[in-house]
Design an enzyme around this catalytic site. Structure first.
Site, PDB file in Angstrom:
ATOM      1  N   ASP A 139      35.795  10.810  -7.401  1.00 12.53           N
ATOM      2  CA  ASP A 139      35.214   9.615  -7.995  1.00 12.53           C
ATOM      3  C   ASP A 139      36.011   9.079  -9.179  1.00 12.53           C
ATOM      4  O   ASP A 139      36.400   7.911  -9.208  1.00 12.53           O
ATOM      5  CB  ASP A 139      33.776   9.930  -8.423  1.00 12.53           C
ATOM      6  N   ALA A 167      32.334   5.088  -8.308  1.00 10.86           N
ATOM      7  CA  ALA A 167      33.180   4.981  -7.113  1.00 10.86           C
ATOM      8  C   ALA A 167      32.504   5.616  -5.910  1.00 10.86           C
ATOM      9  O   ALA A 167      32.532   5.071  -4.803  1.00 10.86           O
ATOM     10  CB  ALA A 167      34.536   5.632  -7.373  1.00 10.86           C
ATOM     11  N   ASP A 168      31.881   6.766  -6.098  1.00 10.91           N
ATOM     12  CA  ASP A 168      31.172   7.413  -4.991  1.00 10.91           C
ATOM     13  C   ASP A 168      29.984   6.583  -4.528  1.00 10.91           C
ATOM     14  O   ASP A 168      29.788   6.368  -3.325  1.00 10.91           O
ATOM     15  CB  ASP A 168      30.672   8.794  -5.428  1.00 10.91           C
ATOM     16  N   LEU A 169      29.173   6.134  -5.470  1.00 11.32           N
ATOM     17  CA  LEU A 169      27.949   5.425  -5.095  1.00 11.32           C
ATOM     18  C   LEU A 169      28.248   4.070  -4.459  1.00 11.32           C
ATOM     19  O   LEU A 169      27.632   3.696  -3.451  1.00 11.32           O
ATOM     20  CB  LEU A 169      27.050   5.261  -6.313  1.00 11.32           C
TER      21      LEU A 169
END
Length: 393
Positions: A139, A167-169
Site C-alpha cells: 500500500d 492504495a489498498d482500499l
C-alpha cells in the site's frame, strides 16, 4: 433479492485490496468462494487487532459474507479443484505475483479453456506488462510512487501518508468496478475477459485534479496541509477550545463567511470577492481566518456558519465519528454475529429502493465450507477423503 444474486465469484486473493472488493460484491448478493491455504488461510487471520473471541478484526473487516474452502494449489488435486470451481464461476479474482498462476496452469488462458464466459481479474502491484511488472509492493509503496504522498503533508514539510491504507482500499473499489463492467460486457456478448489491474495504475488514475493542474498550468501542487491548492479559504482551523473545524468556501459563500466571522475589512476589499483574488492574497486571507476562528469555540463557529449556509464540518476522531448522531441514524454501524459472539462492523454505503439492502453477514471460519462446496461440484465422500489424504484440501 440483492442485485448480484446469481453471480458466483471464485476468490483466490488474500490480504486487503481484492478481499475488500469481493466482500463488497458478496454483501450485494454475489456467492463468493474464498480459497485459502489449508492450515493457515489468508495471512490476515493472524493480523492484529483481535477481538476478545480470538478472531482477527483485520480479517473480519474484509471477508464478511463469503464461503471458505481450503485448497493447496501446489498439489495437482488442488489445482483440479480450482479448475472445476472456475468452470462454474462467473468471475475469478487473483492477486498472485505476475506469472505465478500461469506456472500452475491456472492463468486466464488455462481457465478460459474450461469456461469461455469467465471474467478473470488479475490484481498486481504494477500490472502484467511494463518495466516494473516483476516488482513487489505494498500500500504505502503505491502511495509513494503514485503521487499521493508527494501531495500530502504540511506546508514546507515532508511527505505524509494518510491514516488509512488508501492504495489498498481504493484498489478494492477499482477491482469491484472493473468486475462489474466486465460482467456487463460478458452478458452482452457472451464472451469472458481478462482484466489486468495494476495498483500503481489505480493510484495514478486518482490524481485527477492534481494532474489537471499539472496539465493546465505546468504546476506541481505543493504540500499545503489541509489547504486546497486552488480554492481559498478551504482549510481546517483551530478554535479557541483546541478543536478543529474544516471550512470549504466558494465565491457564493465569501460574503456570508466574512459577515459571520466579523471579517469586515476583507469583505470590503473588492479584490477578494473572487476566488482568483483570494488565491493571490492567500496568506492575508488565511491569517485573518485563523485569528477569527481562534476567538470562537468549535460549537460557536459551527453555529455561526450553519446560520449562513457556509459548508463546514468538525474534524472528528474515529470514536467521535462512530458516535455521531447522523452516522448512527443512517445505520452506518451495525453488529455482526460470529458464533456466539457479536462484533461492531461498518455497513456498505448503499441503500437500495427496488433491491434488498446489503446487510453484513459473518466471515467464514477457515475451511468451513470445503465439503459443502466440493459436494456442489459432484465430488463424493471418497473423492473428498482422497483429496484430504493428499493434503490438497
Amino acid at each position: 433479492m440483492k442485485p448480484l444474486e446469481g453471480v458466483r465469484i471464485l476468490d483466490l486473493s488474500r490480504v486487503l485490496a481484492c478481499p475488500f472488493a469481493t466482500m463488497l460484491l458478496a454483501e450485494m448478493g454475489a456467492d463468493v468462494i474464498k480459497v485459502e491455504q489449508p492450515g493457515t488461510g489468508d495471512e490476515t487471520r493472524s493480523f492484529e487487532p483481535f477481538f476478545d473471541f480470538g478472531v482477527s478484526g483485520y480479517y473480519l473487516a474484509c471477508n464478511r459474507a463469503k464461503r471458505s474452502i481450503t485448497v493447496d494449489m501446489r498439489k495437482e488435486g488442488g489445482r483440479q479443484v480450482i479448475r472445476d470451481l472456475a468452470a462454474r464461476a462467473d468471475v475469478v479474482v487473483e492477486n498472485f505475483p505476475t506469472g505465478a498462476l500461469k506456472r500452475r496452469g491456472l492463468d486466464y488462458a488455462s481457465l478460459k479453456a474450461v469456461n469461455p464466459r469467465l471474467v478473470y481479474l488479475s490484481c498486481t502491484g504494477f500490472g502484467q506488462t511494463g518495466p516494473y511488472a516483476k516488482r513487489k509492493g505494498y500500500d504505502t509503496v503505491f502511495q509513494a510512487m503514485g503521487g499521493l504522498m508527494g501531495l500530502t503533508g504540511e506546508r514546507g514539510g515532508g511527505p505524509v501518508k494518510p491514516g488509512l491504507p488508501v492504495a489498498d482500499l481504493t484498489s478494492g473499489l477499482w477491482v469491484a468496478i472493473g468486475l462489474l463492467a466486465a460482467l456487463r460486457g460478458r452478458d452482452a456478448t457472451g464472451q469472458g475477459a481478462h482484466v489486468d489491474f495494476s495498483m500503481l495504475d489505480g493510484q495514478v488514475a486518482l490524481l485527477t485534479i492534481a494532474a489537471a493542474r499539472l496539465f493546465a498550468l505546468g504546476e506541481v501542487p505543493p504540500r499545503l496541509g489541509t489547504e486546497h491548492p486552488g480554492r481559498v479559504p478551504t482549510a481546517s482551523f483551530q478554535c479557541r477550545d483546541g478543536r478543529f473545524l474544516h471550512i470549504t468556501a466558494s465565491d457564493q459563500h465569501w460574503a456570508p463567511l466574512c459577515t459571520a466571522l466579523g471579517l469586515h475589512d476583507l469583505l470590503e476589499d473588492a479584490a477578494l470577492s473572487t476566488n482568483a483574488g483570494r488565491l493571490a492574497q492567500r496568506d492575508r486571507v488565511m491569517a485573518a481566518m485563523t485569528a477569527a476562528m481562534a476567538a470562537l469555540t468549535r460549537a460557536e463557529a459551527v453555529a455561526a456558519l450553519d446560520v449562513v449556509d457556509v459548508p463546514n464540518g468538525p474534524v472528528l476522531a474515529l470514536d467521535e465519528v462512530v458516535a455521531d448522531p447522523h452516522v448512527q441514524a443512517r445505520g452506518c454501524i451495525t453488529e455482526v454475529p460470529h458464533g456466539e459472539a457479536r462484533y461492531p462492523a461498518l455497513r456498505l454505503p448503499f441503500r437500495f429502493d427496488g433491491f434488498d439492502d446489503p446487510v453484513p453477514r459473518p466471515a467464514p471460519p477457515l475451511g468451513a465450507d470445503t465439503d459443502g462446496i466440493l459436494s456442489e461440484l459432484g465430488y463424493d465422500t471418497a473423492r473428498i477423503a482422497a483429496l484430504r489424504e493428499e493434503s490438497a484440501i
